[in-house]
Scaffold this motif. Structure first.
Motif, PDB file in Angstrom:
ATOM      1  N   MET A  46     -35.190 -61.105  33.675  1.00 28.06           N
ATOM      2  CA  MET A  46     -36.316 -61.417  34.565  1.00 28.06           C
ATOM      3  C   MET A  46     -36.443 -62.942  34.728  1.00 28.06           C
ATOM      4  N   THR A  47     -36.796 -63.398  35.881  1.00 31.59           N
ATOM      5  CA  THR A  47     -36.947 -64.842  36.087  1.00 31.59           C
ATOM      6  C   THR A  47     -38.312 -65.295  35.546  1.00 31.59           C
ATOM      7  N   PRO A  48     -38.416 -66.569  35.167  1.00 33.31           N
ATOM      8  CA  PRO A  48     -39.697 -67.054  34.604  1.00 33.31           C
ATOM      9  C   PRO A  48     -40.880 -66.835  35.553  1.00 33.31           C
ATOM     10  N   SER A  49     -40.667 -67.022  36.846  1.00 32.16           N
ATOM     11  CA  SER A  49     -41.830 -66.877  37.744  1.00 32.16           C
ATOM     12  C   SER A  49     -42.267 -65.421  37.885  1.00 32.16           C
ATOM     13  N   VAL A  50     -41.287 -64.483  37.855  1.00 35.83           N
ATOM     14  CA  VAL A  50     -41.665 -63.056  37.915  1.00 35.83           C
ATOM     15  C   VAL A  50     -42.373 -62.664  36.614  1.00 35.83           C
ATOM     16  N   LEU A  51     -41.837 -63.136  35.492  1.00 37.39           N
ATOM     17  CA  LEU A  51     -42.468 -62.841  34.199  1.00 37.39           C
ATOM     18  C   LEU A  51     -43.904 -63.380  34.175  1.00 37.39           C
ATOM     19  N   ASP A  52     -44.053 -64.579  34.687  1.00 46.76           N
ATOM     20  CA  ASP A  52     -45.376 -65.197  34.728  1.00 46.76           C
ATOM     21  C   ASP A  52     -46.336 -64.387  35.612  1.00 46.76           C
ATOM     22  N   ALA A  53     -45.842 -63.950  36.746  1.00 45.24           N
ATOM     23  CA  ALA A  53     -46.680 -63.175  37.673  1.00 45.24           C
ATOM     24  C   ALA A  53     -47.032 -61.811  37.074  1.00 45.24           C
ATOM     25  N   ILE A  54     -46.090 -61.189  36.373  1.00 47.29           N
ATOM     26  CA  ILE A  54     -46.386 -59.895  35.737  1.00 47.29           C
ATOM     27  C   ILE A  54     -47.411 -60.085  34.623  1.00 47.29           C
ATOM     28  N   THR A  55     -47.277 -61.177  33.896  1.00 48.25           N
ATOM     29  CA  THR A  55     -48.258 -61.478  32.835  1.00 48.25           C
ATOM     30  C   THR A  55     -49.657 -61.605  33.437  1.00 48.25           C
ATOM     31  N   ARG A  56     -49.746 -62.272  34.588  1.00 50.90           N
ATOM     32  CA  ARG A  56     -51.051 -62.410  35.247  1.00 50.90           C
ATOM     33  C   ARG A  56     -51.563 -61.048  35.712  1.00 50.90           C
ATOM     34  N   GLN A  57     -50.633 -60.179  36.126  1.00 51.81           N
ATOM     35  CA  GLN A  57     -51.038 -58.838  36.557  1.00 51.81           C
ATOM     36  C   GLN A  57     -51.543 -58.013  35.372  1.00 51.81           C
ATOM     37  N   ILE A  58     -50.919 -58.204  34.197  1.00 53.28           N
ATOM     38  CA  ILE A  58     -51.413 -57.508  32.987  1.00 53.28           C
ATOM     39  C   ILE A  58     -52.872 -57.917  32.762  1.00 53.28           C
ATOM     40  N   ALA A  59     -53.136 -59.208  32.898  1.00 50.47           N
ATOM     41  CA  ALA A  59     -54.513 -59.697  32.733  1.00 50.47           C
ATOM     42  C   ALA A  59     -55.430 -59.090  33.786  1.00 50.47           C
ATOM     43  N   ALA A  60     -54.937 -58.983  35.021  1.00 49.04           N
ATOM     44  CA  ALA A  60     -55.757 -58.438  36.110  1.00 49.04           C
ATOM     45  C   ALA A  60     -56.089 -56.969  35.851  1.00 49.04           C
ATOM     46  N   GLU A  61     -55.118 -56.211  35.320  1.00 53.26           N
ATOM     47  CA  GLU A  61     -55.363 -54.782  35.034  1.00 53.26           C
ATOM     48  C   GLU A  61     -56.363 -54.630  33.883  1.00 53.26           C
ATOM     49  N   PHE A  62     -56.201 -55.444  32.845  1.00 55.27           N
ATOM     50  CA  PHE A  62     -57.192 -55.407  31.755  1.00 55.27           C
ATOM     51  C   PHE A  62     -58.553 -55.856  32.286  1.00 55.27           C
ATOM     52  N   GLY A  63     -58.540 -56.845  33.175  1.00 54.45           N
ATOM     53  CA  GLY A  63     -59.789 -57.320  33.793  1.00 54.45           C
ATOM     54  C   GLY A  63     -60.454 -56.206  34.576  1.00 54.45           C
ATOM     55  N   ALA A  64     -59.651 -55.431  35.325  1.00 54.01           N
ATOM     56  CA  ALA A  64     -60.185 -54.311  36.110  1.00 54.01           C
ATOM     57  C   ALA A  64     -60.758 -53.252  35.168  1.00 54.01           C
ATOM     58  N   SER A  65     -60.055 -53.012  34.061  1.00 54.23           N
ATOM     59  CA  SER A  65     -60.524 -52.030  33.074  1.00 54.23           C
ATOM     60  C   SER A  65     -61.899 -52.444  32.536  1.00 54.23           C
ATOM     61  N   SER A  99     -54.423 -54.623  45.254  1.00 52.20           N
ATOM     62  CA  SER A  99     -53.332 -54.226  46.161  1.00 52.20           C
ATOM     63  C   SER A  99     -52.627 -55.450  46.736  1.00 52.20           C
ATOM     64  N   ARG A 100     -53.424 -56.441  47.143  1.00 53.14           N
ATOM     65  CA  ARG A 100     -52.833 -57.681  47.679  1.00 53.14           C
ATOM     66  C   ARG A 100     -51.985 -58.375  46.615  1.00 53.14           C
ATOM     67  N   ASN A 101     -52.488 -58.395  45.373  1.00 51.60           N
ATOM     68  CA  ASN A 101     -51.739 -59.030  44.280  1.00 51.60           C
ATOM     69  C   ASN A 101     -50.432 -58.313  44.009  1.00 51.60           C
ATOM     70  N   ILE A 102     -50.486 -56.979  44.015  1.00 50.21           N
ATOM     71  CA  ILE A 102     -49.277 -56.193  43.746  1.00 50.21           C
ATOM     72  C   ILE A 102     -48.248 -56.441  44.856  1.00 50.21           C
ATOM     73  N   ASP A 103     -48.727 -56.479  46.096  1.00 50.54           N
ATOM     74  CA  ASP A 103     -47.819 -56.753  47.222  1.00 50.54           C
ATOM     75  C   ASP A 103     -47.131 -58.113  47.048  1.00 50.54           C
ATOM     76  N   ALA A 104     -47.915 -59.120  46.676  1.00 50.07           N
ATOM     77  CA  ALA A 104     -47.371 -60.469  46.496  1.00 50.07           C
ATOM     78  C   ALA A 104     -46.356 -60.485  45.350  1.00 50.07           C
ATOM     79  N   LEU A 105     -46.682 -59.746  44.302  1.00 47.11           N
ATOM     80  CA  LEU A 105     -45.797 -59.663  43.145  1.00 47.11           C
ATOM     81  C   LEU A 105     -44.481 -58.980  43.524  1.00 47.11           C
ATOM     82  N   TYR A 106     -44.588 -57.954  44.319  1.00 52.37           N
ATOM     83  CA  TYR A 106     -43.393 -57.226  44.781  1.00 52.37           C
ATOM     84  C   TYR A 106     -42.528 -58.140  45.644  1.00 52.37           C
ATOM     85  N   GLU A 107     -43.183 -58.904  46.504  1.00 56.01           N
ATOM     86  CA  GLU A 107     -42.456 -59.831  47.378  1.00 56.01           C
ATOM     87  C   GLU A 107     -41.711 -60.882  46.553  1.00 56.01           C
ATOM     88  N   LEU A 108     -42.374 -61.367  45.511  1.00 58.88           N
ATOM     89  CA  LEU A 108     -41.750 -62.360  44.614  1.00 58.88           C
ATOM     90  C   LEU A 108     -40.523 -61.762  43.918  1.00 58.88           C
TER      91      LEU A 108
END
Ligand code: FE2
Ligand code: FE2
Length: 176
Positions: free
Chosen positions: A1-20, A97-106
């Protein structure tokens, strides 16, 4: 995995816990105001978001990367009404949804195919989540301030069945 994708997934983990956490806070407000059905629905939703975070958490570890858990922002605890709760839930889902789309694009740009495959599941899930929450918002708008109808919607929300239940049903059907 590239550092920027890893970083973005890490932020998404935070977003999912935040949503929870945010759904749990909504559940607390609803139950405090005696909307017990909505509270139950939101508790189950909070659990689902926890599951989303764990799915990405497991994915990062499976790809042999360390997981650096970030802090979670304090969720809103005060709401104007039960409609306000679900309107905010919808806005939250639309943002995810917007975040996931951006993450997918990355992941696509950086050719991280494993992450793209993992994120496919999230894209499908967001379609379902936005649909479900926007139906609840529409119903609450329909009944407006009629207490009896609001209580009906609340009761209906309390009848939410978790994915686990549906899987158990399917399992039971196969066993027959
Ligand atoms: Fe999620
Ligand atoms: Fe969600």
């Amino acid at each position: 995995m590239t550092p920027s994708v890893l970083d973005a997934i890490t932020r998404q983990i935070a977003a999912e816990f935040g949503a929870s956490f945010s759904y749990l806070s909504m559940a607390a407000w609803c139950e405090h105001h005696k909307f017990m059905g909505a509270g139950q629905w939101l508790r189950a939703q909070s659990q689902e978001e926890h599951g989303h975070a764990m799915k990405l958490f497991n994915f990062v570890l499976a790809r042999n990367h360390p997981v650096q858990l970030p802090g979670i922002d304090q969720p809103r605890g005060e709401f104007a009404s039960i409609v306000d709760v679900f309107e905010r839930a919808l806005a939250q889902e639309q943002e995810v949804s917007r975040n996931i789309d951006a993450l997918y694009e990355l992941a696509f740009r950086e050719k991280v195919f494993a992450a793209m495959a993992e994120l496919q599941w999230f894209i499908t899930e967001q379609v379902e989540e936005e649909k479900t929450v926007s139906e609840i918002v529409a119903k609450l708008h329909m009944v407006k301030d009629d207490p009896a109808s609001i209580l009906d919607v609340d009761r209906e929300l309390g009848g939410r069945r978790d994915e686990g239940d549906e899987e158990a049903d399917r399992g039971a059907k196969h066993a027959r």
